[in-house]
Design a protein around this motif. Structure first.
Motif, PDB file in Angstrom:
ATOM      1  N   GLU B  84      61.098  25.996-115.446  1.00 42.46           N
ATOM      2  CA  GLU B  84      59.546  25.862-114.680  1.00 42.46           C
ATOM      3  C   GLU B  84      59.030  24.952-115.569  1.00 42.46           C
ATOM      4  O   GLU B  84      58.938  25.784-116.534  1.00 42.46           O
ATOM      5  CB  GLU B  84      59.332  27.186-114.691  1.00 42.46           C
ATOM      6  CG  GLU B  84      60.672  28.090-113.804  1.00 42.46           C
ATOM      7  CD  GLU B  84      59.772  29.376-113.557  1.00 42.46           C
ATOM      8  OE1 GLU B  84      59.504  29.928-112.622  1.00 42.46           O
ATOM      9  OE2 GLU B  84      60.351  30.437-114.539  1.00 42.46           O
ATOM     10  N   GLU B  86      54.559  24.668-116.096  1.00 46.08           N
ATOM     11  CA  GLU B  86      53.256  24.674-115.662  1.00 46.08           C
ATOM     12  C   GLU B  86      52.118  24.077-116.576  1.00 46.08           C
ATOM     13  O   GLU B  86      51.986  24.477-117.747  1.00 46.08           O
ATOM     14  CB  GLU B  86      52.995  26.380-115.001  1.00 46.08           C
ATOM     15  CG  GLU B  86      52.277  26.304-113.841  1.00 46.08           C
ATOM     16  CD  GLU B  86      51.891  27.805-113.509  1.00 46.08           C
ATOM     17  OE1 GLU B  86      53.068  28.210-113.065  1.00 46.08           O
ATOM     18  OE2 GLU B  86      51.281  28.618-113.789  1.00 46.08           O
ATOM     19  N   LYS B  91      57.263  27.581-118.679  1.00 41.41           N
ATOM     20  CA  LYS B  91      56.677  28.943-118.711  1.00 41.41           C
ATOM     21  C   LYS B  91      58.248  29.296-118.878  1.00 41.41           C
ATOM     22  O   LYS B  91      58.755  29.137-118.187  1.00 41.41           O
ATOM     23  CB  LYS B  91      56.548  28.575-116.755  1.00 41.41           C
ATOM     24  CG  LYS B  91      56.054  30.282-116.801  1.00 41.41           C
ATOM     25  CD  LYS B  91      55.968  29.757-115.168  1.00 41.41           C
ATOM     26  CE  LYS B  91      55.591  31.124-114.239  1.00 41.41           C
ATOM     27  NZ  LYS B  91      55.304  31.149-112.838  1.00 41.41           N
TER      28      LYS B  91
END
Lengths: 486, 97
Positions: B84, B86, B91
């Motif tokens: 993940e 971002e 994340k």
């Protein structure tokens, strides 16, 4: 003779004379992989396109007059060594899709020398094992008998070398992982002195004993590869500032006056009679070659495996803590909170042996048990080290079997982790003491290769290369090839 | 040392490993068996013996405390591995409730 069967020394000669090109040599190896790896299963990744590009570049460098023994020589790296832009799995599901973002120092050095990376070899998951049966991608098979293991954990590398899929390979040795498969497959494998070659870019297992080294067809080739990969590295502060000698020099020095120590504890009742016979024949050969055999004793050898299986799992439990599913690797993102996500990621990603070792180490380091297990193991490690150092002050090297028996059948002891750990009985000593040790072919039992191990003083690789090389030239066990490969 | 299911569950928790019932039972007996073998270390006299962690005699190798420049593409490739990602950052799940 086919090109892929050449040694580094032979291939370099032909490349230098312009008789062959690196592209031809690389293609021969790639063909060989295609031809037999369906049976041997030594490879996890083959980088055909990249390899051919590197081979072309090497040919270009040769044309411009560059001379280097490894320029244009195709090799295979164990898959726990980082190779930039190439999938690097450590044979674990948790790294199934991992692409290494940078090269390990030893890969960088080989790249600079112009060696050609053919692909990545199978291993026991995270190098935990002595058979490759712990690989998440299934075991590799011993080219001498496909029903048997190639040894481990660098089993794919050794199987690839003996079946001529490459000219040489890289492995890593933490407690025998280069020497055991070299012995089971009938090739040469060196565990260098701890710190001699950089660990930067290895997927860490036991940081206090991990060391990368060559698996080759001859002792001379091992000397060539070690010279290329050894040396101080600012990214691995355990590599000392020590000159790297020309390991290929003095390989043929006569053995008159050389003292070889024979530790009686390595030829006890745990060693199979047929292995003892081979070792005795090797001793006789060494005497004929002028060496003096000296009986020595290392009474704490018997504690080696127990020490190793506390220190190793302890360091593993710490090193493998980095696999948390956040920065790379398998990730169970659906866990409801952070702790659940960690536990799920790791529970799904690690195989049985990795889990077993993480738990054993976590236990040994946990409150209330640290003194009894980890600290005691480190103290016994001191005794083992001092005992070996003292004996090596009196002799030039130690001679032992590499393994107490020949390669075992796949599946034979997969459910008995302790039996598997005891495989390491003759190889843990040199690892715990940080000494260089080489396994070389010493004969055959039931058509399966048997290896003998020479252990030298710290940073004394040159001495054991000489002692190994003279024996290799006098015996030439290498002339025998597995049937599969004829 | 014989480990029961509760001990194994505790160790697995410390190690952040989710284990099935079958795994808990299997590791309980296997690890107990390995520890039984390792117990032989207790018979070695280690009074006045220092523990060893480093074998080549190096001590305290220091480096200057400064940021090193790393190849930009390699940094990008490393960050790309995060499941993940971002706004240029990795994340993570919330740590505090």
């Amino acid at each position: 003779m086919k090109l892929n069967q050449l040694t580094i020394k032979e291939a370099n000669k032909k490349l230098a004379k312009g008789e062959i090109t690196s592209v031809e040599l690389t293609k021969a190896c790639l063909r060989r992989i295609k031809e037999i790896d369906g049976k041997v299963k030594a490879m996890l990744t083959v980088c055909e396109e990249k390899a051919l590009k590197q081979a072309e570049a090497a040919d270009g460098r040769r044309k411009k007059g560059e001379k280097n023994e490894l320029l244009g020589i195709p090799y295979i790296a164990k898959d726990n060594i980082m190779t930039k832009g190439v999938r690097t799995t450590a044979a674990s599901r948790i790294l199934d899709n991992y692409i290494a973002p940078y090269d390990a120092t030893i890969i960088k050095k080989l790249k600079k020398a112009g060696a050609v990376l053919l692909g990545k070899a199978n291993l026991d998951e995270f190098a935990h094992g002595a058979s490759t049966e712990n690989s998440a991608y299934g075991p590799s098979h011993n080219p001498w008998d496909l029903d048997r293991v190639p040894g481990g954990s660098s089993g794919g590398s050794a199987a690839a070398v003996v079946s001529d899929m490459c000219v040489f390979a890289l492995g890593t040795d933490t407690g025998g992982s280069i020497r055991c498969p070299a012995s089971f497959c009938g090739v040469v494998g060196l565990k260098p002195t701890y710190g001699r070659s950089s660990r930067f870019g290895l997927i860490a297992m036991t940081s206090s004993t991990d060391v990368p080294g060559p698996i080759t067809k001859t002792v001379e080739d091992t000397a060539i590869v070690l010279k290329a990969i050894a040396g101080q590295d600012k990214n691995d502060t355990t590599t000392p500032l020590k000159t790297v000698p020309d390991y290929s020099a003095d390989l043929k020095k006569a053995l008159k006056g050389t003292k070889i120590g024979l530790p009686k504890e390595y030829l006890n009742k745990g060693t199979k009679e047929n292995i003892k016979k081979i070792i005795k024949e090797a001793i006789k050969k060494y005497q004929e070659l002028g060496a003096e055999i000296v009986d020595v004793s290392l009474p704490h050898t018997k504690y080696g495996v127990a020490v190793y299986y506390i220190i190793t799992p302890s360091e593993i439990s710490s090193n493998l803590a980095r696999f948390d599913g956040i920065r790379y690797g398998h990730s169970a993102v659906n866990g409801k909170d952070l702790i659940t996500a960690y536990k799920k990621t790791r529970g799904e990603g690690f195989g049985p042996e990795a889990k077993r070792r993480i738990m054993l180490g976590t236990y040994a380091l946990s409150a209330g048990y640290f003194d009894a297990y980890y600290l005691q193991a480190q103290k016994v490690r001191t005794i083992i080290k001092e005992e070996m150092d003292a004996v090596l002050n009196k002799v030039d090297c130690l001679l032992t079997p590499t393994s107490p028996h020949i390669a075992f059948k796949i599946g034979e002891q997969v459910d008995d982790p302790l039996a598997m750990y005891l495989e390491d009985i003759f190889v843990t000593g040199a690892s715990l003491a940080g000494l260089p040790a080489i396994s070389i072919p010493a004969g055959f039992v039931d058509n399966m290769p048997v290896g003998l191990q020479l252990i030298g003083p710290r940073f004394g690789e040159q001495t054991i290369f000489n002692i190994a090389n003279v024996y290799e030239n006098a015996t030439n066990w290498r002339a025998n090839k597995p049937n599969l490969c004829k | 040392m014989k480990l029961n299911k509760k001990d194994i569950q505790h160790i697995a928790n410390l190690a952040r490993l989710e284990l099935t019932e079958k795994e808990l039972a299997k590791y309980g007996s296997q690890i107990s068996n390995i520890l039984k073998y390792i117990d032989q270390l207790q018979e070695v006299d280690t009074a006045n013996v220092e523990p060893t962690a480093q074998v080549t005699g190096l001590t305290n190798v220091f480096q200057e405390d400064k940021v090193c420049v790393w190849d930009k593409d390699e940094v990008k490739a490393a960050l790309k591995q995060a499941p993940e990602f971002e706004g240029g950052q990795v994340k993570v799940k919330r740590v505090l409730d």
